[in-house]
Enzyme design. Structure first.
Site, PDB file in Angstrom:
ATOM      1  N   THR A  79       4.911 -18.554  22.754  1.00  9.87           N
ATOM      2  CA  THR A  79       3.967 -18.009  21.210  1.00  9.87           C
ATOM      3  C   THR A  79       5.161 -19.355  20.368  1.00  9.87           C
ATOM      4  O   THR A  79       4.009 -19.317  19.207  1.00  9.87           O
ATOM      5  CB  THR A  79       4.727 -16.481  20.982  1.00  9.87           C
ATOM      6  OG1 THR A  79       3.576 -15.829  21.705  1.00  9.87           O
ATOM      7  CG2 THR A  79       4.128 -16.460  19.689  1.00  9.87           C
ATOM      8  N   LEU A 120      -3.555 -18.890  18.938  1.00  8.31           N
ATOM      9  CA  LEU A 120      -2.397 -19.943  17.958  1.00  8.31           C
ATOM     10  C   LEU A 120      -2.682 -21.289  17.787  1.00  8.31           C
ATOM     11  O   LEU A 120      -2.737 -22.197  16.847  1.00  8.31           O
ATOM     12  CB  LEU A 120      -1.544 -20.362  18.958  1.00  8.31           C
ATOM     13  CG  LEU A 120      -0.314 -18.787  17.904  1.00  8.31           C
ATOM     14  CD1 LEU A 120       0.799 -18.417  18.706  1.00  8.31           C
ATOM     15  CD2 LEU A 120      -0.506 -18.768  16.788  1.00  8.31           C
ATOM     16  N   PHE A 171      -1.673 -19.706  27.184  1.00  8.07           N
ATOM     17  CA  PHE A 171      -2.544 -18.925  26.713  1.00  8.07           C
ATOM     18  C   PHE A 171      -2.212 -18.800  25.371  1.00  8.07           C
ATOM     19  O   PHE A 171      -3.450 -18.072  25.091  1.00  8.07           O
ATOM     20  CB  PHE A 171      -2.518 -17.364  27.676  1.00  8.07           C
ATOM     21  CG  PHE A 171      -1.748 -16.141  27.512  1.00  8.07           C
ATOM     22  CD1 PHE A 171      -2.538 -15.342  26.228  1.00  8.07           C
ATOM     23  CD2 PHE A 171       0.132 -16.125  27.323  1.00  8.07           C
ATOM     24  CE1 PHE A 171      -1.676 -14.115  26.398  1.00  8.07           C
ATOM     25  CE2 PHE A 171       0.914 -15.611  26.859  1.00  8.07           C
ATOM     26  CZ  PHE A 171      -0.097 -14.424  26.490  1.00  8.07           C
ATOM     27  N   LYS A 172      -1.517 -18.690  25.277  1.00 11.31           N
ATOM     28  CA  LYS A 172      -1.063 -18.528  23.395  1.00 11.31           C
ATOM     29  C   LYS A 172      -1.853 -19.314  22.299  1.00 11.31           C
ATOM     30  O   LYS A 172      -2.124 -18.860  21.132  1.00 11.31           O
ATOM     31  CB  LYS A 172       0.917 -18.903  22.597  1.00 11.31           C
ATOM     32  CG  LYS A 172       1.400 -17.333  24.381  1.00 11.31           C
ATOM     33  CD  LYS A 172       0.938 -16.329  23.664  1.00 11.31           C
ATOM     34  CE  LYS A 172       2.032 -15.517  24.849  1.00 11.31           C
ATOM     35  NZ  LYS A 172       3.302 -15.153  24.571  1.00 11.31           N
ATOM     36  N   ASP A 173      -1.800 -20.390  22.749  1.00 13.01           N
ATOM     37  CA  ASP A 173      -2.695 -21.161  22.202  1.00 13.01           C
ATOM     38  C   ASP A 173      -4.155 -20.713  21.944  1.00 13.01           C
ATOM     39  O   ASP A 173      -4.864 -21.403  21.148  1.00 13.01           O
ATOM     40  CB  ASP A 173      -3.243 -22.561  22.916  1.00 13.01           C
ATOM     41  CG  ASP A 173      -1.766 -23.651  23.550  1.00 13.01           C
ATOM     42  OD1 ASP A 173      -1.209 -23.938  22.135  1.00 13.01           O
ATOM     43  OD2 ASP A 173      -1.796 -24.361  24.345  1.00 13.01           O
TER      44      ASP A 173
END
Length: 515
Positions: free
Chosen positions: A154, A120, A115-117
């Site tokens: 992350t 980010l 989900f960090k994509d």
């Protein structure tokens, strides 16, 4: 152009700053976190209209509502780059419904399958655009080093987002032995000429504390600026530029659910989030504040249950709390940085209260909020802690009943939602593709207890080989290419360092000397 400016949670900034400065600074002076001075508001009709737009267009519209100090056409172009063919689904974060009232928001279709994509792929583009705008204004004339502490996901997402960006270098620290084989290989094989990765002896909190100490070391920061013309900044969720893209996907998801007829327009939903550093669930709270019909926020903790205990008691206490390694390592966190933003909002934006609580946490390893703030917390949040056995049981149950595989973090959220939910439909944030944690998914599907020994032939497999086996046995054969090809990719980074700030600063200097 109107500008929404940003204040800090500890009330120590002399004056509010624009979005561009908040993003490149990362952390406010005095250690506080930036929040917008004013929140926009969307009517229900405005939210429902988002369903007719592409995801990138939805994101641009929400960003423009926050009145950030970049041109509208630039915002649209940056969103088009952030959310395009780099995702493996044209919906960017599609929603899978397990039943009529249980919906899974798949936030892992980006280039690192986590989900960090969602943030980010967005933040680095806005960071670079913000830095360039400030250079054109004569406000800065230096480059940046992004220093990141990660519990697993992350780090890779930040590396992928910032690789080969002009004027930026990035260094990532992760707990040595505290991430999955797949997560380790994703970071250790990272491409790019401006990147570096360190394993740190200790756990995630040690990494995060070291990063904060380096950020707070005025002498070190002054030296970097004086001798190298480099300023430190952050891509962790303490950066508002990480949080705002997460607000977008909760607003967007409501529009999609209503637009597809899965909920009635205006019907309230609950949102359940597997929670460690509190950024993802805080984003859902902000989505609620700007008009999204969200009722309760369900905070799902694993055995590191400090957040669940805090929400249920009003006391945040890590003074004698053991740090537990679990099958959901990205949630193995005891100091949740984004909770500071949430408390600032619930306490009426009282910087003095925040400074007192954060000082108590630093010195006494605990703090207790006042009754009024606690009452507001309880009005928006409920929480539960799920142990590793229950997490595994949820993975197997959902596969057997729905032919759908959850990763261990999403399984914690699924299980917590079953106990916390009321009558509202529930949106569960799914934070990673199962193949990032194949070893524990295999254990769950084959009734091997958490931490239990794998059969010798299974233990001999690499993470990629084990994922192939799981895919074959379940018939769920889609494994993202970025995970499937790791065994063939060269390991670039093998450094192991101590978590003392001086050791981290030395490692940073050595990295900067390489170029």
């Amino acid at each position: 152009m109107t500008q929404n400016r940003y204040i800090d949670t500890r009330g120590l900034c002399e004056s509010p700053v624009p979005f561009t400065e908040a993003v490149v600074n990362g952390l406010a002076d005095g250690g506080g976190l930036y929040v917008p001075e004013h929140l926009p508001h969307f009517t229900l009709d405005e939210i429902l209209e988002l369903a007719d737009l592409s995801y990138a267009e939805r994101a641009a519209r929400i960003y423009r509502a926050f009145d950030i100090d970049l041109p509208a056409d630039s915002i649209q172009a940056l969103m088009g780059e952030a959310y395009g063919e780099n995702f493996d689904d044209e919906d960017i974060c599609p929603i899978t419904s397990l039943d009529a009232n249980t919906h899974v928001l798949e936030l892992w279709h980006g280039p690192t399958s986590a989900f960090k994509d969602m943030a980010l792929q967005c933040l680095p583009r806005f960071f670079s655009a913000s830095a360039e705008a400030l250079r054109e204004q004569g406000a800065i004339d230096h480059d940046f080093l992004i220093l990141v502490a990660t519990s697993g996901d992350t780090g890779k997402a930040a590396l992928e987002g910032f690789k080969d960006q002009d004027g930026v270098r990035i260094g990532v620290m992760y707990p040595h032995g505290g991430v999955s084989d797949i997560q380790y290989k994703q970071m250790a094989t990272q491409a790019g000429q401006n990147v570096h990765v360190w394993a740190v002896r200790g756990n995630f909190d040690d990494c995060q504390s070291a990063a904060k100490a380096v950020f707070g070391d005025a002498a070190f920061n002054d030296e970097l600026m004086a001798t190298r013309k480099i300023a430190l900044s952050s891509a962790n969720s303490i950066n508002w530029g990480r949080l705002l893209p997460q607000v977008v996907y909760y607003v967007s998801s409501y529009a999609v659910l209503a637009g597809s007829g899965k909920i009635e327009p205006g019907e309230h939903i609950d949102v359940c989030v597997p929670t460690g550093n509190f950024g993802n669930i805080l984003a859902a709270w902000y989505a609620k504040q700007i008009g999204t019909p969200i009722d309760m926020l369900l905070c799902a903790s694993n055995e590191n249950r400090v957040l669940a205990d805090f929400i249920n008691t009003g006391t945040y206490d890590i003074s004698e709390r053991e740090f537990v390694l679990t099958p959901s390592p990205s949630m193995d966190i005891l100091v949740s940085s984004n909770l500071e933003r949430q408390l600032f909002e619930l306490a009426g934006r009282d910087g003095t209260a925040i400074r007192t609580w954060m000082e108590d946490l630093r010195e006494k390893r605990s703090f207790r909020i006042d009754e009024n703030t606690f009452s507001k917390l309880r009005a928006d949040f409920s929480a539960d802690s799920i142990d590793s056995a229950a997490c595994f049981a949820a993975i197997k149950e959902v596969f057997e009943h729905h032919n759908y595989l959850l990763d261990p973090h999403t399984a914690v959220a699924y299980q917590a939602a079953q106990g916390l939910r009321g009558e509202n439909p529930v949106l569960i944030a799914s934070t990673a593709h199962w193949a990032k944690f194949g070893e524990n998914v295999y254990r769950a599907l084959n009734d091997i207890e958490p931490g239990g020994a794998l059969p010798a032939d299974i233990a001999a497999l690499s993470g990629c080989e084990l994922n192939d086996l799981i895919a074959t046995e379940t018939g769920l054969d889609y494994i993202p290419a970025n995970l499937a090809n790791l065994d063939e990719t060269e390991i670039r980074f093998t450094d192991i360092i101590d978590s003392a700030p001086a050791d981290v600063e030395q490692a940073v200097e050595e990295f900067l000397d390489q170029r």
